[in-house]
Write a protein that holds these residues in place. Sequence first.
Motif, PDB file in Angstrom:
ATOM      1  N   ALA A   1     -11.217  17.354   4.117  1.00 43.84           N
ATOM      2  CA  ALA A   1     -12.185  17.362   3.292  1.00 43.84           C
ATOM      3  C   ALA A   1     -11.642  17.655   1.801  1.00 43.84           C
ATOM      4  O   ALA A   1     -12.208  16.483   0.896  1.00 43.84           O
ATOM      5  N   VAL A   2     -10.733  18.284   1.897  1.00 48.31           N
ATOM      6  CA  VAL A   2      -9.963  18.488   0.537  1.00 48.31           C
ATOM      7  C   VAL A   2      -9.234  17.164   0.029  1.00 48.31           C
ATOM      8  O   VAL A   2      -9.116  16.848  -1.023  1.00 48.31           O
ATOM      9  N   GLY A   3      -8.350  16.982   1.130  1.00 47.45           N
ATOM     10  CA  GLY A   3      -7.262  15.652   0.761  1.00 47.45           C
ATOM     11  C   GLY A   3      -7.812  14.600   0.820  1.00 47.45           C
ATOM     12  O   GLY A   3      -7.251  13.742  -0.042  1.00 47.45           O
ATOM     13  N   GLN A   4      -8.851  14.272   1.102  1.00 44.88           N
ATOM     14  CA  GLN A   4      -9.425  12.743   1.163  1.00 44.88           C
ATOM     15  C   GLN A   4      -9.771  12.465  -0.111  1.00 44.88           C
ATOM     16  O   GLN A   4      -9.530  11.089  -0.697  1.00 44.88           O
ATOM     17  N   LEU A   5     -10.317  13.598  -0.939  1.00 45.21           N
ATOM     18  CA  LEU A   5     -10.803  13.587  -2.420  1.00 45.21           C
ATOM     19  C   LEU A   5      -9.469  13.034  -3.266  1.00 45.21           C
ATOM     20  O   LEU A   5      -9.243  12.406  -4.068  1.00 45.21           O
ATOM     21  N   GLN A   6      -8.409  14.080  -2.866  1.00 48.60           N
ATOM     22  CA  GLN A   6      -7.149  13.906  -3.694  1.00 48.60           C
ATOM     23  C   GLN A   6      -6.532  12.497  -3.289  1.00 48.60           C
ATOM     24  O   GLN A   6      -6.026  11.875  -4.320  1.00 48.60           O
ATOM     25  N   LEU A   7      -6.755  12.194  -2.172  1.00 50.14           N
ATOM     26  CA  LEU A   7      -6.046  10.872  -1.736  1.00 50.14           C
ATOM     27  C   LEU A   7      -6.890   9.533  -2.735  1.00 50.14           C
ATOM     28  O   LEU A   7      -6.356   8.864  -3.192  1.00 50.14           O
ATOM     29  N   MET A   8      -8.317   9.794  -2.719  1.00 50.15           N
ATOM     30  CA  MET A   8      -9.157   8.739  -3.292  1.00 50.15           C
ATOM     31  C   MET A   8      -8.735   8.869  -4.740  1.00 50.15           C
ATOM     32  O   MET A   8      -8.880   7.782  -5.585  1.00 50.15           O
ATOM     33  N   ARG A   9      -8.459  10.046  -5.494  1.00 51.72           N
ATOM     34  CA  ARG A   9      -8.371  10.092  -6.602  1.00 51.72           C
ATOM     35  C   ARG A   9      -7.083   9.255  -7.204  1.00 51.72           C
ATOM     36  O   ARG A   9      -6.910   8.657  -8.024  1.00 51.72           O
ATOM     37  N   VAL A  10      -6.110   9.538  -6.307  1.00 49.80           N
ATOM     38  CA  VAL A  10      -4.755   8.705  -6.777  1.00 49.80           C
ATOM     39  C   VAL A  10      -4.943   7.116  -6.306  1.00 49.80           C
ATOM     40  O   VAL A  10      -4.446   6.454  -7.274  1.00 49.80           O
ATOM     41  N   TRP A  11      -5.774   6.929  -5.268  1.00 44.64           N
ATOM     42  CA  TRP A  11      -5.687   5.421  -5.124  1.00 44.64           C
ATOM     43  C   TRP A  11      -6.381   5.003  -6.277  1.00 44.64           C
ATOM     44  O   TRP A  11      -6.230   3.756  -6.856  1.00 44.64           O
TER      45      TRP A  11
ATOM     46  N   CYS B   1      -5.998   0.854   4.807  1.00 43.82           N
ATOM     47  CA  CYS B   1      -6.407   2.002   5.708  1.00 43.82           C
ATOM     48  C   CYS B   1      -5.121   3.123   5.300  1.00 43.82           C
ATOM     49  O   CYS B   1      -4.189   2.824   5.727  1.00 43.82           O
ATOM     50  N   THR B   2      -5.779   3.782   4.789  1.00 41.60           N
ATOM     51  CA  THR B   2      -4.912   5.139   4.254  1.00 41.60           C
ATOM     52  C   THR B   2      -4.945   6.246   5.257  1.00 41.60           C
ATOM     53  O   THR B   2      -5.891   6.583   5.662  1.00 41.60           O
ATOM     54  N   SER B   3      -3.794   6.986   5.275  1.00 39.49           N
ATOM     55  CA  SER B   3      -3.437   8.152   5.970  1.00 39.49           C
ATOM     56  C   SER B   3      -3.349   9.248   5.159  1.00 39.49           C
ATOM     57  O   SER B   3      -3.507   8.771   3.887  1.00 39.49           O
ATOM     58  N   ALA B   4      -2.873  10.404   5.443  1.00 34.85           N
ATOM     59  CA  ALA B   4      -2.407  11.564   4.655  1.00 34.85           C
ATOM     60  C   ALA B   4      -3.322  12.451   3.868  1.00 34.85           C
ATOM     61  O   ALA B   4      -3.421  13.081   3.075  1.00 34.85           O
ATOM     62  N   ALA B   5      -4.828  12.276   4.331  1.00 31.54           N
ATOM     63  CA  ALA B   5      -5.658  13.000   3.916  1.00 31.54           C
ATOM     64  C   ALA B   5      -5.306  14.495   4.093  1.00 31.54           C
ATOM     65  O   ALA B   5      -5.415  15.378   3.395  1.00 31.54           O
ATOM     66  N   VAL B   6      -4.954  14.813   5.497  1.00 33.43           N
ATOM     67  CA  VAL B   6      -4.651  16.197   5.873  1.00 33.43           C
ATOM     68  C   VAL B   6      -3.415  16.611   5.251  1.00 33.43           C
ATOM     69  O   VAL B   6      -3.512  17.714   4.692  1.00 33.43           O
TER      70      VAL B   6
ATOM     71  N   ALA C   1     -19.936  -6.386   1.969  1.00 34.98           N
ATOM     72  CA  ALA C   1     -20.365  -6.275   0.583  1.00 34.98           C
ATOM     73  C   ALA C   1     -19.515  -5.656  -0.445  1.00 34.98           C
ATOM     74  O   ALA C   1     -19.174  -6.598  -1.657  1.00 34.98           O
ATOM     75  N   LEU C   2     -18.505  -5.182  -0.168  1.00 33.70           N
ATOM     76  CA  LEU C   2     -17.295  -4.549  -1.026  1.00 33.70           C
ATOM     77  C   LEU C   2     -16.646  -5.764  -1.292  1.00 33.70           C
ATOM     78  O   LEU C   2     -16.333  -6.092  -2.564  1.00 33.70           O
ATOM     79  N   LEU C   3     -16.183  -6.593  -0.326  1.00 31.73           N
ATOM     80  CA  LEU C   3     -15.113  -7.557  -0.558  1.00 31.73           C
ATOM     81  C   LEU C   3     -15.929  -8.855  -1.304  1.00 31.73           C
ATOM     82  O   LEU C   3     -15.203  -9.499  -1.989  1.00 31.73           O
ATOM     83  N   ASP C   4     -16.817  -9.170  -1.074  1.00 36.18           N
ATOM     84  CA  ASP C   4     -17.841 -10.227  -1.747  1.00 36.18           C
ATOM     85  C   ASP C   4     -17.788  -9.852  -3.188  1.00 36.18           C
ATOM     86  O   ASP C   4     -17.955 -10.460  -4.003  1.00 36.18           O
ATOM     87  N   HIS C   5     -17.922  -8.465  -3.542  1.00 38.83           N
ATOM     88  CA  HIS C   5     -17.694  -8.264  -5.007  1.00 38.83           C
ATOM     89  C   HIS C   5     -16.361  -7.824  -5.577  1.00 38.83           C
ATOM     90  O   HIS C   5     -16.175  -7.197  -6.616  1.00 38.83           O
ATOM     91  N   ARG C   6     -15.600  -8.163  -4.743  1.00 37.42           N
ATOM     92  CA  ARG C   6     -13.934  -8.023  -4.986  1.00 37.42           C
ATOM     93  C   ARG C   6     -13.746  -6.564  -5.439  1.00 37.42           C
ATOM     94  O   ARG C   6     -12.964  -6.087  -6.049  1.00 37.42           O
ATOM     95  N   VAL C   7     -14.219  -5.926  -4.444  1.00 33.05           N
ATOM     96  CA  VAL C   7     -13.834  -4.284  -4.633  1.00 33.05           C
ATOM     97  C   VAL C   7     -13.028  -4.137  -3.308  1.00 33.05           C
ATOM     98  O   VAL C   7     -13.142  -4.796  -2.174  1.00 33.05           O
ATOM     99  N   VAL C   8     -11.899  -3.219  -3.690  1.00 34.09           N
ATOM    100  CA  VAL C   8     -10.878  -3.062  -2.401  1.00 34.09           C
ATOM    101  C   VAL C   8     -11.434  -2.008  -1.534  1.00 34.09           C
ATOM    102  O   VAL C   8     -11.463  -0.618  -1.878  1.00 34.09           O
ATOM    103  N   PRO C   9     -11.745  -2.052  -0.165  1.00 28.60           N
ATOM    104  CA  PRO C   9     -12.463  -1.126   0.488  1.00 28.60           C
ATOM    105  C   PRO C   9     -10.901  -0.105   0.864  1.00 28.60           C
ATOM    106  O   PRO C   9      -9.971  -0.595   1.334  1.00 28.60           O
ATOM    107  N   ILE C  10     -10.979   1.054   0.774  1.00 29.03           N
ATOM    108  CA  ILE C  10     -10.148   2.069   1.139  1.00 29.03           C
ATOM    109  C   ILE C  10     -10.519   2.870   2.322  1.00 29.03           C
ATOM    110  O   ILE C  10     -11.598   3.512   2.178  1.00 29.03           O
ATOM    111  N   VAL C  11      -9.850   2.882   3.363  1.00 31.01           N
ATOM    112  CA  VAL C  11     -10.796   3.362   4.833  1.00 31.01           C
ATOM    113  C   VAL C  11      -9.754   4.397   5.441  1.00 31.01           C
ATOM    114  O   VAL C  11      -8.467   4.371   5.340  1.00 31.01           O
ATOM    115  N   ASN C  12     -10.419   5.289   5.801  1.00 33.86           N
ATOM    116  CA  ASN C  12      -9.887   6.594   6.748  1.00 33.86           C
ATOM    117  C   ASN C  12     -10.753   6.925   7.732  1.00 33.86           C
ATOM    118  O   ASN C  12     -12.001   6.453   7.664  1.00 33.86           O
TER     119      ASN C  12
END
Length: 368
Positions: free
Chosen positions: A75-85, A46-51, A121-132
Motif C-alpha cells: 500500500a505504501v510502496g505502490q504510491l512511491q512506485l507511481m510517484r517515480v514513474w 507492468c511494474t513490480s517492486a511495490a513491496v 481508454a488509456l491507450l486511445d488517449h495516449r496515456v501509458v498504463p502502469i499495471v501491478n
Amino acid sequence: MYKRIVVKLGTSVLTGGGRHLNQARMVDIARQCAALYEEGNDIVVCTSAAVAAGRAHLNFPSLPPTITSKQLFAAVGQLQLMRVWERLFDIYNIRVGQILLTRSDVENRQRYINARDAFTALLDHRVVPIVNENDAVATEEIRVGDNDNLSALVATLVSADLLILLTDQPGLFTADPRSNPNAELIPEVRKIDETLRGLASGSVSGLGTGGMTTKLQAANTARHAGVDVVIAAGSERDVILRVTAGELVGTRFPALGSRLESRKAWILAGPKPAGRLIVDAGAAEAICFKGRSLLPAGVRKVEGDFLRGDTVLILDSAHRELARGIAGYTAADLRKIAGCRSDDIEARLGYTYGDVAVHRNDLILLTD
Ligand code: GLU
C-alpha cells in the motif's frame, strides 16, 4: 514491426539488486519506452517492486513475515512506485495511469471486458498504463500471484504484439549458468517441454516473486494468445529498443498462430481452471489434430469440483496439458457420463445439455 508492447519489469530490475528503487535504472527504461511511444507505439508497463519500495520507504521495519505486512508495504510502496514513474515519464511529456488488478477482476467475462475497456481508454488517449497486482487487498484466492503471469494476462487482455519480460538474467539457459560454465543462452524457444520446464525450475532471482518457472508459464500463455515474448536482462544496454527492433537479445518465444478472438483470449487468460479432465488417446487426437469437440466418451477421469461454464484443463493420460476450455457439464455430471456415448447422456443424468463435454468453440489448444 510491433505496435502494442507490454514491458514487464521485475523487482530485481527496478532495484538493480539493491534494497531501494534504482532510479537510474528506471529512467533508462522510461527513456526507451518514450522513444517507442514517440514512434507511435502503444506501451503498457507492468511494474513490480511495490513491496520492496514500501519496505524501503518505511525504513525497513522489522515486521513479521505475514501477508498483512506485505499488504502494508504494498500500500505504501505502490504510491512511491507511481510517484517515480510519473516523474520519469513526465520528463518525456508522457502521461501515465495506474491500473491495479487481481485475478478476480478478470474471472468473469463482464469484468474482463470492463478491464479491457479501461486499458483501451488509456491507450486511445495516449496515456501509458502502469499495471501491478493490487497487492494491498488481494488475498491468496483472488490473486494472480506473480507479475510474470499478470503481464501475460495483460498482454492477452490488450491484444499486444509483444511482451518483454525483463529480469536479472540474460534469458533462459541450457543449464544453470552459476554452476555450469558450459551453460548457453537459448536464443529461441518453439516448444516448451518437460526438459525446458526442468531447466527453468532450477533458476531463481533475488527479490521478486517469480523465477524462470513463472516466466515460462507467462511466455506459454502469451504465445498461445498470439503474442511474441522475449525474456531478457533489464540491465542490457537499450534492451527494449533492440528487442522491439527484432534483434536477437535474450530468449524469444515466437507467437503460435494469430491473435485469439476476444472470447478465446478470455478463456486462456481469465478464469483459473477449476478442474481437470483426463482424456484418452482418441479424444486427445480428435481435439488436437481434428478440431473436434471433447465428447464425454473420451473423458477418462474428472478431477476437481466445477460447475457448467467453469474453465477446465484438458490433459492426456500422461498428464500433459492439451487444452483449456469451458465445461458443458458440472464435475458431478461428467463423472456420471465419463466414457459413455453421447446418446446415453440423457438416460444417465435424466437430462442433457447436449452431446459435448467441452465444445470446440470453447476450447483453446495448449500444445506446441
Ligand atoms: N506485485 C509485486 C510487487 O509489486 C511483485 C510480484 C512479483 O515480483 O512477481 O511488489
